[in-house]
Design an enzyme around this catalytic site. Structure first.
Site, PDB file in Angstrom:
ATOM      1  N   ASP A 227      36.085  45.453  92.421  1.00  0.00           N
ATOM      2  CA  ASP A 227      36.889  46.474  91.731  1.00  0.00           C
ATOM      3  C   ASP A 227      36.770  47.841  92.399  1.00  0.00           C
ATOM      4  O   ASP A 227      37.697  48.653  92.302  1.00  0.00           O
ATOM      5  CB  ASP A 227      36.603  46.532  90.226  1.00  0.00           C
ATOM      6  CG  ASP A 227      35.142  46.680  89.883  1.00  0.00           C
ATOM      7  OD1 ASP A 227      34.323  46.811  90.801  1.00  0.00           O
ATOM      8  OD2 ASP A 227      34.822  46.665  88.677  1.00  0.00           O
TER       9      ASP A 227
HETATM   10  C1  LAN Z   1      26.586  47.910  88.633  1.00  0.00           C
HETATM   11  C2  LAN Z   1      27.214  49.181  89.024  1.00  0.00           C
HETATM   12  C3  LAN Z   1      28.667  49.100  89.340  1.00  0.00           C
HETATM   13  C4  LAN Z   1      29.375  48.055  88.503  1.00  0.00           C
HETATM   14  C5  LAN Z   1      30.905  48.208  88.434  1.00  0.00           C
HETATM   15  C6  LAN Z   1      31.562  48.341  89.804  1.00  0.00           C
HETATM   16  C7  LAN Z   1      31.242  49.458  87.650  1.00  0.00           C
HETATM   17  C8  LAN Z   1      31.482  47.012  87.670  1.00  0.00           C
HETATM   18  O1  LAN Z   1      32.857  47.167  87.482  1.00  0.00           O
HETATM   19  C9  LAN Z   1      31.079  45.709  88.283  1.00  0.00           C
HETATM   20  C10 LAN Z   1      29.556  45.564  88.249  1.00  0.00           C
HETATM   21  C11 LAN Z   1      28.804  46.702  88.961  1.00  0.00           C
HETATM   22  C12 LAN Z   1      28.900  46.442  90.443  1.00  0.00           C
HETATM   23  C13 LAN Z   1      27.318  46.724  88.611  1.00  0.00           C
HETATM   24  C14 LAN Z   1      26.620  45.455  88.321  1.00  0.00           C
HETATM   25  C15 LAN Z   1      25.165  45.556  87.810  1.00  0.00           C
HETATM   26  C16 LAN Z   1      24.399  46.692  88.461  1.00  0.00           C
HETATM   27  C17 LAN Z   1      24.386  46.455  89.945  1.00  0.00           C
HETATM   28  C18 LAN Z   1      25.168  47.975  88.120  1.00  0.00           C
HETATM   29  C19 LAN Z   1      25.300  48.231  86.626  1.00  0.00           C
HETATM   30  C20 LAN Z   1      24.228  49.034  88.648  1.00  0.00           C
HETATM   31  C21 LAN Z   1      22.803  48.477  88.352  1.00  0.00           C
HETATM   32  C22 LAN Z   1      22.967  46.988  87.968  1.00  0.00           C
HETATM   33  C23 LAN Z   1      21.794  46.149  88.548  1.00  0.00           C
HETATM   34  C24 LAN Z   1      21.968  44.699  88.170  1.00  0.00           C
HETATM   35  C25 LAN Z   1      20.470  46.716  88.030  1.00  0.00           C
HETATM   36  C26 LAN Z   1      19.237  45.944  88.385  1.00  0.00           C
HETATM   37  C27 LAN Z   1      18.939  44.923  87.361  1.00  0.00           C
HETATM   38  C28 LAN Z   1      19.068  43.607  87.532  1.00  0.00           C
HETATM   39  C29 LAN Z   1      19.237  42.741  86.355  1.00  0.00           C
HETATM   40  C30 LAN Z   1      19.045  42.962  88.872  1.00  0.00           C
END
Ligand code: LAN
Length: 661
Positions: free
Chosen positions: A400
């Site tokens: 996205d």
């Molecule tokens: C994110 C940040 C960005 C986010 C968007 C692009 C906004 C979304 O539309 C798709 C999913 C995504 C890429 C996303 C997935 C999960 C993340 C990477 C996070 C929320 C930032 C931190 C999180 C990550 C999983 C944190 C570490 C914890 C774990 C369970 C591994």
């Protein structure tokens, strides 16, 4: 306004909205950084800073006195009344995982055990059965720090990385975030790496376990879990797999261990290299650094690079110094800010030209220019032409983010901001978007879905839902649909057949996601207002009309949830519980999403929209900003995260669309 009393209330409101937009634009222009993006606080998860402080303690690189003070301030600010810390900064309950880890961190930062706030936390830990009941990642971190015994966790065998690709449990099939967390964990577990015990660690063993450290029967606590850390209770399938892997671990000779550790290290080093040592996320950012630390002289240079790169995760915010959930959300914020600005009547106003020029440069200069080397060998999808969530240095493209980046690039094109994104790179991003569509017609986050939902039965994290596989999401699908519709117009005749086929499957996927009450569940923000906004945007882009039942049911759902003050407010627990939980107050981001969704759905209830607009205007501060509100970002169902800029551009965007509606 002296003539205000002569205007009809509606005209008056429209004039107010126009003024609100102007102030909001001025505010955005003030907040923009020199690089063209909008940096913002991306804190929220409470397990990250303690892991990082543990790393600093182990490697003897503790933050300076000022930073240490700000980190302590953060822990004390977030501490709940009962002395506990939740999984995230605004949790409605304490978590043993984060309470015990942050206790350790506070002590490592120099807070004395006698500080009443520290004592309160330790009392809370003991009242809830000691850290033996902390979720698995908490136990794991403490193993590395010498505050828990490796016998007390289930095996994380590095040999999994030697499985053939055909194995359904091959780590290459996991969601990339899950894969990149369990990769360094496998190395650390497989080599049983624990930092040398020091005086503080000795003392902490006493404090954490009431002097029982030497008599604890560790193996009995592998599944001990305190209540709040049990979002995903142990399944039979996982118990079975654990039993097999634990038994294999007890074999006196492990013929593949050396090779498996080398294989893991190869992937860890690759990940470091292709992300400029930032790493995909905050957890492997810390764990990969631990790996290099334990490699001793061989890992010294890489540890150095990791420690420097990890600084980018730090953010000193209103509540203290934290370790953020990513190395920032700058591309994402810039892409939305730009779309909001272009929706206003001020897009060509010379006062805002330099803001747009800088934002254009940020979007252009952070597109990803090449694939990572030998991608298949490293279980990577293509990257060329994609956009990341933060910046090019990080380098992991996201479905996205690519779509939003692409939409922005197209918005800029006719306005002559130079140099533009080269056409070839725009074509690459179209190809990339097409290559990311799953068999179910939807789009996941970073990669194709590589295994089945059944794998979730083996989710060992306890505190997170849906982390094993990269599933299709409404948000990612919607963004991809919107971008592909635009791509078809931009490159007529070039991708028509592929795009048409993709869109047909996407529409069917989206329709299947609508819930019986008409709503769409969002996964990356709270929650139904967000998901429904994305779904409506996609359907509108697909040419679905307001007469369509899906649109009508969605609009009906939202209208029923509107509050008397015109706002919408969903509490964070909505995501955990997967049902609408009304918040105490209405919130501007959610109100904006609901408004945008209603307009996309062709809603004719002008009164509802007007009340919503009135709410947004009434909440604006005199400097054009909107005040901080409860967290609205989320991941993996349970953990809230701060998108601090949402409150600055979503209300602007909603008001802009409303003024044209
Ligand atoms: C994110 C940040 C960005 C986010 C968007 C692009 C906004 C979304 O539309 C798709 C999913 C995504 C890429 C996303 C997935 C999960 C993340 C990477 C996070 C929320 C930032 C931190 C999180 C990550 C999983 C944190 C570490 C914890 C774990 C369970 C591994």
């Amino acid at each position: 306004m002296s003539t205000a009393h002569k205007l009809s209330p509606e005209t008056e409101l429209r004039a107010e909205a126009r003024a609100a937009m102007e102030y909001a634009l001025q505010n955005l222009s003030r907040l923009q950084s020199e690089s063209g993006s909008w940096p913002g606080d991306y804190g929220g998860p409470m397990f990250l800073l303690p892991m990082y402080v543990g790393l600093c303690h182990a490697t003897k690189r503790l933050p300076d006195a000022h930073k240490a003070e700000r980190m302590k301030t953060y822990f004390f600010n977030v501490q709940r009344k009962d002395g506990s810390i939740g999984l995230h900064a605004e949790s409605s309950e304490g978590s043993m995982f984060c309470t015990s880890l942050s206790y350790v961190a506070l002590r490592m930062l120099g807070a004395p055990a006698s500080d009443p706030r520290v004592t309160k936390r330790s009392e809370r830990i003991h009242a809830n059965g000691t850290p033996l009941g902390a979720a698995s990642w908490g136990k794991f971190t403490r193993c590395v720090l010498g505050l828990y015994d490796w016998e007390g966790i289930h095996a994380v065998p590095p040999e999994l990385w030697l499985l053939p690709w055909s194995a359904p449990m091959h780590p290459g099939r996991f969601w990339c975030h899950c894969r990149q967390v369990y990769l360094p964990m496998a190395w650390l577990y497989g080599s049983r790496s624990t930092m040398p015990t020091d005086a503080l660690v000795e003392q902490l063993r006493e404090e954490l376990y009431d002097g029982r450290w030497s008599s604890i029967r560790w193996a009995e606590h592998r599944d001990s879990t305190s209540g709040a850390d049990d979002y995903r209770p142990l399944t039979q399938a996982l118990a079975g797999v654990n039993a097999v892997m634990d038994r294999a671990e007890r074999l006196p000779f492990k013929p593949l261990r050396k090779r498996a550790l080398a294989e893991c290290l190869k992937h860890i080093q690759f990940e470091d290299r292709v992300t400029s040592y930032i790493d995909i996320g905050p957890v492997n950012a810390v764990l990969n650094a631990f790996v290099h630390f334990f490699r001793g002289a061989e890992g010294r240079d890489e540890l150095e690079k990791k420690m420097t790169a990890n600084d980018v995760y730090l953010w000193d915010g209103h509540d203290g110094l934290k370790f953020q959930g990513y190395n920032g959300s700058e591309l994402w914020d810039t892409a939305f800010a730009v779309q909001a600005i272009f929706a206003t009547p001020f897009a060509d106003d010379p006062r805002f030209a330099s803001m747009l020029e800088k934002a254009h440069a940020y979007v252009r200069d952070n597109q990803i220019l090449e694939d990572v080397p030998s991608l298949d060998e490293h279980y990577r999808h293509a990257s060329k032409g994609g956009w990341p969530f933060s910046n090019r240095a990080h380098g992991w493209p996201i479905t996205d983010c690519t779509s939003e980046g692409f939409k922005c690039a197209l918005l800029f094109e006719p306005r002559g901001y130079e140099p533009e994104v080269p056409l070839e790179l725009l074509r690459d991003s179209v190809k990339l978007m097409l290559s990311w569509q799953n068999e179910d017609g939807g789009w996941a986050t970073y990669e194709l879905q590589r295994s089945g939902k059944w794998l979730e039965q083996l989710n060992p994290s306890q505190v997170f839902g849906e982390i094993m596989v990269d599933y299709s999401y409404v948000e990612c699908t919607s963004a991809s649909v919107q971008a592909l519709v635009k791509a078809k117009r931009r490159f007529p005749g070039e991708f028509d057949v592929e795009i048409d086929a993709a869109l047909r499957r996407a529409e069917s996927y989206l329709r299947r996601q609508q819930r019986p009450d008409g709503s769409f569940e969002g996964s990356w923000a709270v929650c139904f207002t967000y998901g429904t906004w994305f779904a409506m945007s996609a359907l509108e882009a697909l040419g679905v009309t307001p007469k369509d039942g899906a649109m009508q049911r969605a609009a009906q759902f939202l209208l029923e949830k509107q509050r008397p003050d015109g706002a919408w407010g969903e509490a964070g627990d909505t995501c955990r519980e997967r049902r609408w939980v009304e918040a105490k107050d209405g919130q501007v981001a959610q109100t904006s999403w609901a408004m945008l969704a209603l307009m996309k759905a062709g809603c004719t209830d002008h009164d509802a929209l007007e009340r919503a607009a009135r709410f947004l205007i009434s909440r604006q501060e005199t400097d054009g900003s909107w005040a901080r509100e409860p967290l609205v970002g989320v991941f993996n169902k349970t953990c809230l995260i701060n998108y601090d800029n949402y409150r600055h551009y979503f209300p602007l965007w909603a008001l802009a669309e409303w003024s044209k509606h």
